[in-house]
Design an enzyme around this catalytic site. Structure first.
Site, short mmCIF file in Angstrom:
data_model
loop_
_atom_site.label_atom_id
_atom_site.label_comp_id
_atom_site.label_asym_id
_atom_site.label_seq_id
_atom_site.Cartn_x
_atom_site.Cartn_y
_atom_site.Cartn_z
N ASN A 17 -31.38 32.86 -23.30
CA ASN A 17 -31.80 34.12 -22.68
C ASN A 17 -30.91 35.28 -23.10
OD1 ASN A 17 -33.94 33.03 -21.12
ND2 ASN A 17 -32.45 32.20 -19.68
N HIS A 18 -31.50 36.46 -23.12
CA HIS A 18 -30.74 37.70 -23.30
C HIS A 18 -30.28 38.19 -21.93
CE1 HIS A 18 -31.85 38.73 -27.60
NE2 HIS A 18 -32.60 37.67 -27.35
N PRO A 19 -29.18 38.96 -21.88
CA PRO A 19 -28.66 39.44 -20.59
C PRO A 19 -29.45 40.65 -20.08
CG PRO A 19 -27.24 40.19 -22.36
CD PRO A 19 -28.30 39.34 -23.00
N TYR A 20 -30.64 40.39 -19.50
CA TYR A 20 -31.53 41.48 -19.12
C TYR A 20 -31.04 42.26 -17.90
CZ TYR A 20 -33.32 37.84 -15.97
OH TYR A 20 -33.43 36.84 -15.03
N GLN A 78 -30.00 44.61 -23.38
CA GLN A 78 -30.19 43.17 -23.57
C GLN A 78 -30.20 42.79 -25.05
OE1 GLN A 78 -33.89 42.36 -21.63
NE2 GLN A 78 -35.00 43.93 -22.77
#
Length: 206
Positions: free
Chosen positions: A76-79, A84
């Site tokens: 996952n990306h750090p949304y 992100q």
């Protein structure tokens, strides 16, 4: 159409053209299809994959059947941050050298677990951090966003239970027998039993 399967080796994995392995441990009797990318995984005995599979930060037990274009454990990306985009946490390609090692290490520690004797259909996606139970079936094109119970068939977006493979009693007996942990000697000795009706198999081995 008849297809000839390759003769596999106990100790030397069969790895398709273009497949890349990074920080990955392989068991015995392994076959990996062409153009797989497998990063930071543990792949147990008798597992095989089709072409164009991508797995990260995952633990695969034994006797897993994986069709083509399957994705397991996508990161996952750090949304929840300002940006992100990868440049903000691992931006060396863009000339930013201060890698966010804390975020990257924590992301690698979120493991996805695939149980024994699981069948994963073409194009399925199994999200990171989940557990797929022994004997489960993941339908083609499914997007799995929750844990999957043993011996259940799931499909759809997001994946829902379609049906159980067996009754609860049979599920319990099969988990108790745990044939996937048998020695090679026992697998050879009882090989023909795998063609019996499941009830008969259980009577012989429970």
């Amino acid at each position: 159409m008849h297809m000839d399967f390759p003769k596999l080796s106990k100790d030397k994995p069969t790895i398709g053209k273009g497949t890349q392995l990074k920080r990955t441990t392989l068991g015995q009797w392994i076959e990996l299809g062409e153009n797989n990318l497998i990063d930071n995984c543990v792949i147990g005995d008798y597992n095989y994959t089709g072409q164009y599979c991508f797995m990260q930060n995952s633990d695969l037990k034994k006797f897993i059947s994986i069709a083509a274009q399957v994705r397991i454990g996508p990161t996952n990306h750090p949304y929840d941050r300002v940006s992100q985009h990868i440049f903000a946490y691992n931006g060396a390609a863009y000339g930013f050298d201060q890698k966010d090692t804390d975020f990257l290490e924590k992301r690698q520690q979120v493991r996805t677990t695939i149980g024994n004797d699981v069948w994963i259909g073409h194009g399925a996606i199994i999200q990171t951090g989940l557990t797929v139970g022994n004997g489960a079936v993941i339908g083609s094109g499914a997007v799995v966003t929750h844990d999957v119970e043993p011996y259940t068939i799931v499909g759809g977006v997001s994946a829902k239970v379609i049906k159980d493979r067996f009754s609860d009693e049979i599920k319990t007996d099969l988990e108790s027998i745990a044939w996937w942990n048998w020695s090679r000697q026992d697998l050879e000795k009882y090989y023909m039993d795998f063609r019996l009706p499941v009830e008969e198999f259980i009577k012989r081995h429970v």
